[in-house]
Motif scaffolding. Structure first.
Motif, short mmCIF file in Angstrom:
data_model
loop_
_atom_site.label_atom_id
_atom_site.label_comp_id
_atom_site.label_asym_id
_atom_site.label_seq_id
_atom_site.Cartn_x
_atom_site.Cartn_y
_atom_site.Cartn_z
N GLU A 43 -101.93 14.01 -10.64
CA GLU A 43 -102.40 15.37 -10.35
C GLU A 43 -103.35 15.87 -11.42
OE1 GLU A 43 -97.93 15.88 -9.71
OE2 GLU A 43 -99.14 14.08 -10.00
N ILE A 44 -103.05 15.53 -12.68
CA ILE A 44 -103.92 15.94 -13.78
C ILE A 44 -105.27 15.25 -13.68
CG2 ILE A 44 -104.24 15.68 -16.28
CD1 ILE A 44 -101.35 16.40 -16.68
N ILE A 45 -105.25 13.97 -13.33
CA ILE A 45 -106.51 13.23 -13.19
C ILE A 45 -107.33 13.79 -12.03
CG2 ILE A 45 -107.48 10.99 -12.50
CD1 ILE A 45 -105.42 9.65 -14.24
N TRP A 211 -89.32 12.12 -9.95
CA TRP A 211 -90.29 12.89 -9.18
C TRP A 211 -89.80 13.13 -7.75
CZ3 TRP A 211 -92.44 10.78 -4.76
CH2 TRP A 211 -92.22 9.42 -4.55
N LEU A 212 -89.13 12.11 -7.17
CA LEU A 212 -88.61 12.23 -5.82
C LEU A 212 -87.44 13.22 -5.78
CD1 LEU A 212 -88.58 11.37 -2.86
CD2 LEU A 212 -87.17 9.39 -3.52
N TYR A 213 -86.57 13.14 -6.79
CA TYR A 213 -85.43 14.06 -6.87
C TYR A 213 -85.92 15.50 -6.95
CZ TYR A 213 -81.17 16.27 -8.69
OH TYR A 213 -80.09 17.09 -8.88
N ARG A 214 -86.94 15.74 -7.78
CA ARG A 214 -87.47 17.09 -7.95
C ARG A 214 -88.14 17.57 -6.65
NH1 ARG A 214 -91.16 17.21 -13.09
NH2 ARG A 214 -91.24 19.43 -12.53
N THR A 215 -88.75 16.64 -5.93
CA THR A 215 -89.40 17.02 -4.67
C THR A 215 -88.36 17.40 -3.61
OG1 THR A 215 -91.24 15.52 -5.14
CG2 THR A 215 -91.01 16.27 -2.87
N ILE A 216 -87.23 16.67 -3.61
CA ILE A 216 -86.15 16.98 -2.69
C ILE A 216 -85.56 18.36 -3.01
CG2 ILE A 216 -83.81 16.33 -1.95
CD1 ILE A 216 -84.65 13.39 -2.42
N LYS A 217 -85.40 18.63 -4.31
CA LYS A 217 -84.83 19.90 -4.74
C LYS A 217 -85.83 21.06 -4.59
CE LYS A 217 -80.69 18.69 -6.12
NZ LYS A 217 -79.46 19.30 -5.57
N GLN A 218 -87.12 20.72 -4.73
CA GLN A 218 -88.18 21.74 -4.62
C GLN A 218 -89.22 21.26 -3.62
OE1 GLN A 218 -88.74 21.43 -9.06
NE2 GLN A 218 -88.85 23.67 -8.91
N PRO A 219 -88.97 21.44 -2.32
CA PRO A 219 -89.87 20.91 -1.28
C PRO A 219 -91.31 21.39 -1.40
CG PRO A 219 -87.80 21.67 -0.33
CD PRO A 219 -87.80 22.11 -1.76
N GLU A 220 -91.52 22.53 -2.08
CA GLU A 220 -92.89 23.04 -2.24
C GLU A 220 -93.74 22.10 -3.09
OE1 GLU A 220 -90.31 24.98 -5.46
OE2 GLU A 220 -90.15 24.51 -3.33
N ARG A 221 -93.10 21.22 -3.86
CA ARG A 221 -93.83 20.25 -4.66
C ARG A 221 -94.47 19.17 -3.82
NH1 ARG A 221 -92.98 19.27 -9.94
NH2 ARG A 221 -92.99 17.04 -9.52
N PHE A 222 -94.01 19.03 -2.57
CA PHE A 222 -94.51 17.97 -1.69
C PHE A 222 -96.03 18.06 -1.52
CE2 PHE A 222 -95.58 16.00 2.35
CZ PHE A 222 -94.87 14.81 2.30
N LYS A 223 -96.53 19.28 -1.33
CA LYS A 223 -97.97 19.46 -1.11
C LYS A 223 -98.78 19.07 -2.34
CE LYS A 223 -97.66 23.17 2.34
NZ LYS A 223 -98.01 24.59 2.65
N ARG A 224 -98.15 19.18 -3.52
CA ARG A 224 -98.85 18.85 -4.75
C ARG A 224 -98.91 17.34 -4.97
NH1 ARG A 224 -96.39 21.03 -10.24
NH2 ARG A 224 -95.83 18.87 -10.60
N ILE A 225 -97.84 16.66 -4.57
CA ILE A 225 -97.75 15.22 -4.80
C ILE A 225 -98.48 14.43 -3.72
CG2 ILE A 225 -96.15 13.28 -4.95
CD1 ILE A 225 -94.18 15.13 -6.28
N PHE A 226 -98.37 14.90 -2.47
CA PHE A 226 -99.03 14.21 -1.36
C PHE A 226 -100.14 15.08 -0.81
CE2 PHE A 226 -94.73 12.53 -1.59
CZ PHE A 226 -94.94 11.17 -1.52
N PRO A 227 -101.36 14.50 -0.57
CA PRO A 227 -101.65 13.06 -0.64
C PRO A 227 -102.12 12.57 -2.00
CG PRO A 227 -103.54 14.21 0.24
CD PRO A 227 -102.51 15.27 -0.06
N THR A 228 -101.96 13.35 -3.09
CA THR A 228 -102.50 12.97 -4.39
C THR A 228 -102.01 11.61 -4.86
OG1 THR A 228 -102.66 15.30 -5.03
CG2 THR A 228 -102.73 13.67 -6.79
N LEU A 229 -100.70 11.36 -4.77
CA LEU A 229 -100.13 10.11 -5.27
C LEU A 229 -100.64 8.89 -4.50
CD1 LEU A 229 -98.28 8.53 -7.11
CD2 LEU A 229 -96.35 9.15 -5.64
N PRO A 230 -100.51 8.84 -3.16
CA PRO A 230 -101.02 7.66 -2.46
C PRO A 230 -102.53 7.49 -2.59
CG PRO A 230 -100.31 9.34 -0.91
CD PRO A 230 -99.82 9.76 -2.24
#
Length: 258
Positions: A43-45, A211-230
């Motif tokens: 995300e930083i990159i 990162w997956l645990y935090r996404t499960i606990k905080q679903p709003e993080r999903f938009k930040r991680i995907f599609p950035t990670l893949p």
């Protein structure tokens, strides 16, 4: 200690183990200038690729540790099986080292009640930790006062929890002001140390799935991680393929007339 780095999409990542990174950090603390540790992730990159000034900050950092799981995957694709170094875990190790060596520490960031609780918990855990300055992250209207407070307290280690990119930008500004301070941006670490946010269980951490645990606990993080990670992983593969193709191509011979 010599830095060994690998370039991913234009950004150099240090390939230290945790112990090596701590030893290198100690050498930075002992140096005659201020230094910046970046805990880099996809995300930083992605943000840096859209903001040239921020990219400059990352490229001038004195230590860049592979925090995000995407960085570990990207390095693995490029033949480097390195240990992931989480920002919160590394920052805690820096504090343990600071207590052991009586290194003065400053804490800046988070909400007022969070920084106070984090301070109390850290002092309970590490009674000899020399915290010389602390301030919450809501200082927009008194920024110079906070800068003066940090400077006057003369910390050798500064932890900044403002979230990216603000914490990196603040640290970069301080590099030209503080004479000799090691600084690291630690995102939401104060929230964890204050007990406001629960960190992933140790098994999730060891498996690299925090990162997956935090996404499960905080679903709003999903938009930040995907599609950035893949997308990041795709771009790393594409970059490697392009480099390999370029290296395998032989230059065409040019016929000349006799």
């Amino acid at each position: 200690m010599q830095r060994r780095q690998k370039n991913l999409l234009g950004y150099n990542i240090d390939l230290f183990s945790v112990d090596e990174a701590l030893d290198y950090s100690n050498s930075l603390i002992d140096s005659a200038k201020s230094s910046h540790i970046v805990t880099i992730n996809p995300e930083i990159i992605e943000y840096a690729n859209k903001h040239e000034d921020f990219a400059k900050i990352l490229k001038e950092a004195e230590l860049v540790i592979p925090d995000g799981i995407g960085i570990k995957i990207g390095l693995k694709i490029n033949g480097e099986d390195v240990q992931r170094i989480t920002g919160i875990g590394f920052a805690h190790s820096l504090l343990e080292n600071a207590q052991k060596n009586n290194i003065p520490v400053a804490l800046v960031g988070a909400k007022p009640h969070v920084i106070e609780k984090a301070y109390e918990n850290l002092k309970q855990e590490m009674p000899e930790l020399n915290i010389v300055y602390k301030h919450d992250g809501y200082f927009k209207d008194c920024k110079q006062e906070v800068i003066d407070g940090i400077k006057n307290s003369s910390p050798k280690l500064l932890l900044v929890a403002l979230g990216a990119p603000m914490q990196e930008e603040f640290i970069y500004e301080l590099k030209s002001i503080l004479p000799s301070t090691l600084m690291i941006g630690i995102g939401g670490s104060f929230d964890v140390w204050a007990g406001e946010v629960q960190r992933a269980p140790e098994i999730w951490q060891k498996l690299g799935l925090e990162w997956l645990y935090r996404t499960i606990k905080q679903p709003e993080r999903f938009k930040r991680i995907f599609p950035t990670l893949p997308l990041f992983v795709y771009n790393v593969i594409k970059e490697k393929f392009t480099k390999n193709t370029a290296m395998s191509e032989c230059p065409r011979s040019i016929k000349t007339r006799s």
